[in-house]
Design a protein around this motif. Structure first.
Motif, short mmCIF file in Angstrom:
data_model
loop_
_atom_site.label_atom_id
_atom_site.label_comp_id
_atom_site.label_asym_id
_atom_site.label_seq_id
_atom_site.Cartn_x
_atom_site.Cartn_y
_atom_site.Cartn_z
N MET A 1 0.85 -1.19 0.00
CA MET A 1 0.00 0.00 0.00
C MET A 1 0.88 1.24 0.00
SD MET A 1 -3.02 1.05 2.68
CE MET A 1 -1.84 1.56 3.91
N ASN A 2 0.55 2.21 -0.86
CA ASN A 2 1.41 3.39 -1.00
C ASN A 2 0.70 4.67 -0.56
OD1 ASN A 2 -0.43 3.51 -3.04
ND2 ASN A 2 1.07 3.73 -4.72
N TRP A 3 -0.20 4.54 0.42
CA TRP A 3 -0.87 5.73 0.92
C TRP A 3 0.10 6.59 1.74
CZ3 TRP A 3 -6.42 4.37 3.06
CH2 TRP A 3 -7.20 3.84 2.02
N THR A 4 -0.07 7.90 1.64
CA THR A 4 0.71 8.80 2.48
C THR A 4 0.16 8.77 3.91
OG1 THR A 4 -0.74 10.69 2.05
CG2 THR A 4 1.09 10.32 0.51
N PHE A 168 -3.96 -9.97 3.87
CA PHE A 168 -4.91 -8.92 4.26
C PHE A 168 -4.48 -8.27 5.58
CE2 PHE A 168 -7.46 -10.41 0.88
CZ PHE A 168 -8.43 -9.46 0.63
N ALA A 169 -4.04 -9.07 6.54
CA ALA A 169 -3.61 -8.51 7.82
C ALA A 169 -2.48 -7.51 7.61
CB ALA A 169 -3.18 -9.63 8.76
N ALA A 170 -1.54 -7.85 6.74
CA ALA A 170 -0.42 -6.96 6.46
C ALA A 170 -0.88 -5.69 5.76
CB ALA A 170 0.62 -7.68 5.60
N ALA A 171 -1.90 -5.81 4.91
CA ALA A 171 -2.40 -4.63 4.19
C ALA A 171 -3.21 -3.72 5.11
CB ALA A 171 -3.26 -5.08 3.01
N ILE A 172 -3.94 -4.30 6.06
CA ILE A 172 -4.80 -3.51 6.95
C ILE A 172 -4.01 -2.87 8.08
CG2 ILE A 172 -6.75 -3.67 8.57
CD1 ILE A 172 -7.78 -6.03 6.85
N ARG A 173 -2.97 -3.54 8.54
CA ARG A 173 -2.26 -3.09 9.75
C ARG A 173 -1.82 -1.62 9.67
NH1 ARG A 173 -0.69 -6.17 13.81
NH2 ARG A 173 -0.99 -8.09 12.61
N PRO A 174 -1.29 -1.13 8.54
CA PRO A 174 -0.89 0.28 8.50
C PRO A 174 -2.06 1.25 8.67
CG PRO A 174 0.13 -0.95 6.71
CD PRO A 174 -0.91 -1.84 7.30
N LEU A 175 -3.28 0.79 8.43
CA LEU A 175 -4.45 1.66 8.54
C LEU A 175 -5.01 1.71 9.96
CD1 LEU A 175 -6.34 0.66 5.26
CD2 LEU A 175 -4.87 2.64 5.65
N LEU A 176 -4.59 0.79 10.83
CA LEU A 176 -5.10 0.77 12.20
C LEU A 176 -4.66 2.02 12.96
CD1 LEU A 176 -4.46 -2.92 13.33
CD2 LEU A 176 -6.68 -1.86 12.95
N PRO A 177 -5.57 2.63 13.71
CA PRO A 177 -5.15 3.76 14.55
C PRO A 177 -4.30 3.28 15.72
CG PRO A 177 -7.43 3.17 15.01
CD PRO A 177 -7.00 2.32 13.85
N THR A 178 -3.51 4.16 16.28
CA THR A 178 -2.65 3.76 17.40
C THR A 178 -3.48 3.40 18.63
OG1 THR A 178 -2.43 6.11 17.95
CG2 THR A 178 -0.67 5.12 16.63
N THR A 179 -4.63 4.02 18.79
CA THR A 179 -5.60 3.62 19.81
C THR A 179 -6.96 3.50 19.13
OG1 THR A 179 -6.12 5.90 20.43
CG2 THR A 179 -4.37 4.78 21.67
N GLY A 180 -7.79 2.59 19.65
CA GLY A 180 -9.12 2.42 19.05
C GLY A 180 -9.17 1.37 17.97
N ALA A 181 -8.25 0.40 18.02
CA ALA A 181 -8.28 -0.68 17.02
C ALA A 181 -9.59 -1.48 17.11
CB ALA A 181 -7.09 -1.61 17.21
N GLY A 182 -10.14 -1.59 18.32
CA GLY A 182 -11.40 -2.30 18.48
C GLY A 182 -12.53 -1.62 17.73
N ASP A 183 -12.61 -0.29 17.83
CA ASP A 183 -13.63 0.45 17.07
C ASP A 183 -13.39 0.31 15.57
OD1 ASP A 183 -14.91 1.25 19.34
OD2 ASP A 183 -14.25 3.34 19.27
N PHE A 184 -12.12 0.33 15.16
CA PHE A 184 -11.80 0.17 13.74
C PHE A 184 -12.30 -1.19 13.24
CE2 PHE A 184 -9.17 -1.07 10.18
CZ PHE A 184 -8.95 0.09 9.46
N ASN A 185 -12.02 -2.25 13.99
CA ASN A 185 -12.46 -3.58 13.57
C ASN A 185 -13.98 -3.69 13.56
OD1 ASN A 185 -9.91 -4.71 13.09
ND2 ASN A 185 -9.63 -5.22 15.25
N GLN A 186 -14.65 -3.10 14.55
CA GLN A 186 -16.11 -3.14 14.58
C GLN A 186 -16.71 -2.27 13.47
OE1 GLN A 186 -17.79 -3.79 18.88
NE2 GLN A 186 -16.02 -2.44 19.05
N ALA A 187 -16.03 -1.19 13.12
CA ALA A 187 -16.47 -0.38 11.99
C ALA A 187 -16.42 -1.20 10.70
CB ALA A 187 -15.60 0.87 11.86
#
Length: 369
Positions: A1-4, A168-187
């Motif tokens: 993933m090449n997102w800034t 997929f885990a490797a692709a998603i991991r950079p998008l996880l917030p530093t806090t609130g990963a639970g909300d991210f996964n439930q979103a």
């Protein structure tokens, strides 16, 4: 993933703001303790949310704490689980509860790695518990995550392949917030369930539409990539309702294998009646079943078919087609050779029975009149 970094942060903000405003009101979200989260995630495997809610509430009423679940007997456990199917999930629930109570002195492990050591907890469930209950930065990769992020990032890996979870885990991991990963996964769960649906995604309502590569190219329905599973193998069976309206014979399934330890009418497969696998059986098995019961159970019965259509039930790898047959059980019949027991109608509801048995019972009560 090449997102800034700026784009990643904007995505997180838009995604989590949408979740805070639109999250589904689910009973297990009223708690952040791992017991409630774990129970809901196990129940939601292969079962829809609206179906799970009453079972979840009933199960918690029976076993309000993990210690209660660890200490119960199997019959009570199965009765509380009855109707959800896949009874191995219930067995693993209890085994994991016992592990936590014994090996961890009642204290939940907080990392996905440790959680995966518990019975029945795989990578997705471990990540869901760790992130929601303990805010661990773990991506929970399930069917919704596959669909959402395959479209969002145009990931072409086949989701039917086990190794794809890691991609997929490797692709998603950079998008996880530093806090609130639970909300991210439930979103992710909510977006996949309500907007980014398999066949008719509501892309115009999607909070992350501007980031979605599949939307921009009009290829949403091409993702996720998934090879088709083989069709379930067909199996033809006969169910024997032997007795009278007040009592009938029931058998408990073996302790291992399909429907282990659950109670059903005696079930006889086509293979049981064939001397050779190429034998072509008649449409009416009455004569063959009468002979089979006489030889196997030492019971002299007059077996006749129950009118009406066959009952069908599909498992992951098998599709059962079951014809019902009935016979009266003479008074004072010797049941020494029958591997089961005579169950009174008043006691039937106390048995742990699978969904397929419920179908058979309903069919018999309807069509035997």
């Amino acid at each position: 993933m090449n997102w800034t970094t700026k784009k990643q942060q904007a995505f997180q903000r838009d995604f989590l703001n949408w979740y805070q405003q639109n999250q589904r009101d689910l009973p297990w979200r009223h708690f952040h303790d791992p017991y409630h989260i774990w129970l809901s995630e196990i129940m939601l495997q292969q079962t829809q949310v609206h179906t799970v809610i009453p079972y979840y509430q009933r199960f918690l009423k029976a076993f309000p704490t993990i210690a209660d679940l660890a200490a119960t007997d199997e019959a009570t456990l199965f009765k509380a689980w009855e109707g959800l199917g896949y009874y191995s999930r219930a067995r693993n629930l209890q085994r994991a509860a016992q592990q936590i109570c014994t090996d961890y002195q009642g204290v939940w492990p907080q990392t996905a790695t440790e959680l995966e050591k518990l019975a029945g907890i795989g990578p997705y469930t471990a990540a869901a518990i760790a992130s929601i209950a303990f805010d661990a930065p773990e991506p929970a990769v399930d069917g919704n995550a596959y669909r959402v992020f395959a479209r969002l990032l145009q990931i072409k890996a086949d989701v039917a392949q086990p190794k794809t979870r890691g991609i997929f885990a490797a692709a998603i991991r950079p998008l996880l917030p530093t806090t609130g990963a639970g909300d991210f996964n439930q979103a992710t769960m909510d977006l996949g369930a309500t907007i980014c649906t398999p066949k008719d995604p509501a892309c115009l309502l999607c909070p992350v539409q501007q980031y979605c590569q599949a939307y921009q190219t009009g290829t949403q329905l091409d993702y996720p990539v998934k090879t088709k599973k083989p069709k379930p193998k067909p199996v033809h069976l006969a169910a024997l309702v032997i007795g009278d309206p007040q009592q009938w014979l029931m058998q408990q399934r073996p302790g291992q294998g399909l429907l282990a330890n659950l109670w059903t009418y005696p079930l006889v497969s086509a293979a049981d009646l064939q001397s050779d696998e190429n034998d072509k059986l008649p449409a009416d098995w009455s004569a063959l079943l009468t002979q089979y019961v006489a030889q196997t159970y030492q019971l002299d019965l007059n077996i006749t078919p129950v009118k009406g259509r066959a009952v069908t039930h599909t498992f992951t790898h098998l599709k059962w087609t079951i014809d019902l047959y009935q016979a009266k059980l003479p008074a004072k019949t010797d049941l020494a050779f029958f591997p089961g027991q005579l169950v009174a109608a008043a006691d039937y509801d106390q048995l742990a029975v699978p969904t397929v048995q419920k179908k058979l019972q309903q069919r018999f009560l309807k069509d035997s009149k």
